[in-house]
Design an enzyme around this catalytic site. Sequence first.
Site, short mmCIF file in Angstrom:
data_model
loop_
_atom_site.label_atom_id
_atom_site.label_comp_id
_atom_site.label_asym_id
_atom_site.label_seq_id
_atom_site.Cartn_x
_atom_site.Cartn_y
_atom_site.Cartn_z
N GLU A 50 28.27 42.67 34.14
CA GLU A 50 29.10 41.52 33.75
C GLU A 50 28.51 40.26 34.41
OE1 GLU A 50 32.74 41.44 36.06
OE2 GLU A 50 33.83 40.32 34.52
N LYS A 127 35.88 39.38 26.95
CA LYS A 127 36.75 40.14 27.85
C LYS A 127 38.24 39.85 27.61
CE LYS A 127 37.20 41.08 32.85
NZ LYS A 127 36.60 40.75 34.17
N CYS A 172 34.40 45.10 32.95
CA CYS A 172 35.00 45.20 34.27
C CYS A 172 36.46 45.66 34.29
CB CYS A 172 34.82 43.90 35.05
SG CYS A 172 35.10 44.19 36.81
N1 CDT Z 1 35.44 41.20 37.42
C1 CDT Z 1 36.57 41.93 37.46
O1 CDT Z 1 37.24 42.10 36.45
N2 CDT Z 1 36.92 42.42 38.64
C2 CDT Z 1 38.16 43.12 38.86
C3 CDT Z 1 38.64 42.82 40.23
C4 CDT Z 1 40.09 42.88 40.30
S1 CDT Z 1 40.73 42.41 41.85
C5 CDT Z 1 41.33 40.84 41.50
C6 CDT Z 1 38.05 44.63 38.66
O2 CDT Z 1 38.97 45.19 38.06
O3 CDT Z 1 37.11 45.25 39.14
#
Ligand code: CDT
Length: 327
Positions: A50, A127, A172
């Site tokens: 990502e 996303k 993600c």
């Molecule tokens: N980039 C991304 O979506 N990261 C999230 C972090 C969540 S904590 C605020 C993840 O789910 O890995």
Amino acid sequence: MSGLKRPLGLAVAQLGPIHLADTRAAVVKRLIALLREAHSRGARLVVFPELALTTFFPRYWMEDDEAIARFFELSMPGPETQPLFDLARELGIGFYLGYAELTGDGRRFNTSVLVDEAGGIVGRYRKIHLPGHADHKPQAPFQHLEKKYFEVGNEGFSVWPTMDTKIGMCICNDRRWPEAFRVMGLQSAEIVALGYNTPSHNIHWNEPTHLRMFHHLLSLQANAYQNALWIAAAAKCGAEDGFHMFGGSAIVAPTGEIVAQAQGEDDEVIFVNADLALGDSFRQNVFNFIKHRRPEHYRLIVDRVGAGEPLAAGELAKLASTFQQEG
Ligand code: CDT
């Protein structure tokens, strides 16, 4: 002879940290080296992370539109990313790449593209599950401003028939939501590509560190098994200007087993000669959707967003009785 029924060389290219001072050109050079390595190991498809072209900038509070815009791409490919597309076409290898997209009319999305072996974009995903917050949290050690910098994706969870298979994409935080994978499973996805940046520390609550990696792998394994598909998950990780994100890039088979996993937190290719037929027995038996799914009893999944009160006796049955089965 491999003995595999429908082999496809599947690689994940994990990226180590990208610092604020790193140029796009330097990053693309790293992507190119990883693409070459993946190709030399027999990959037909390689998955990058990502927001793979810059540092994970949602950790920074920015108000100035110009400061924000420098993390975004106005076109894909653009002048700096064109060499990656050229090399992919020359080598005949497809890839998934995550980046920050700025549209012609000024909209911002956290996006990935799927590029086929001829170097052409065959799919785009924006996303949908944006984590974090939109307000400034000066007390937090860093920000997670995806809700400020991006709009919720507006193109759904598609699946693209390409490279002799069917490939879905997500990004993600989407991996934590079973609905995302089910929607792709219902379109017969055989591979889901996903990139991620996951801070090792959760600013929202005091989550034990070991649970961060556990829940990452749990999500991949459960969703791969329950939808009979391969998941190729690529991290951007390590400490970006001191802000640490975990690695754990992995390839998970339709059995739910992790068949390859990155060893460190730097640039690294992992590879599997994936048998796409491995999902067939699951699709024909335990997860034969047409035979066993009971969508009339899943109404709340789309009718409700948040958890509400239990329904009164008979209400669920009433809902089920009004379900319209597709033709
Ligand atoms: N980039 C991304 O979506 N990261 C999230 C972090 C969540 S904590 C605020 C993840 O789910 O890995």
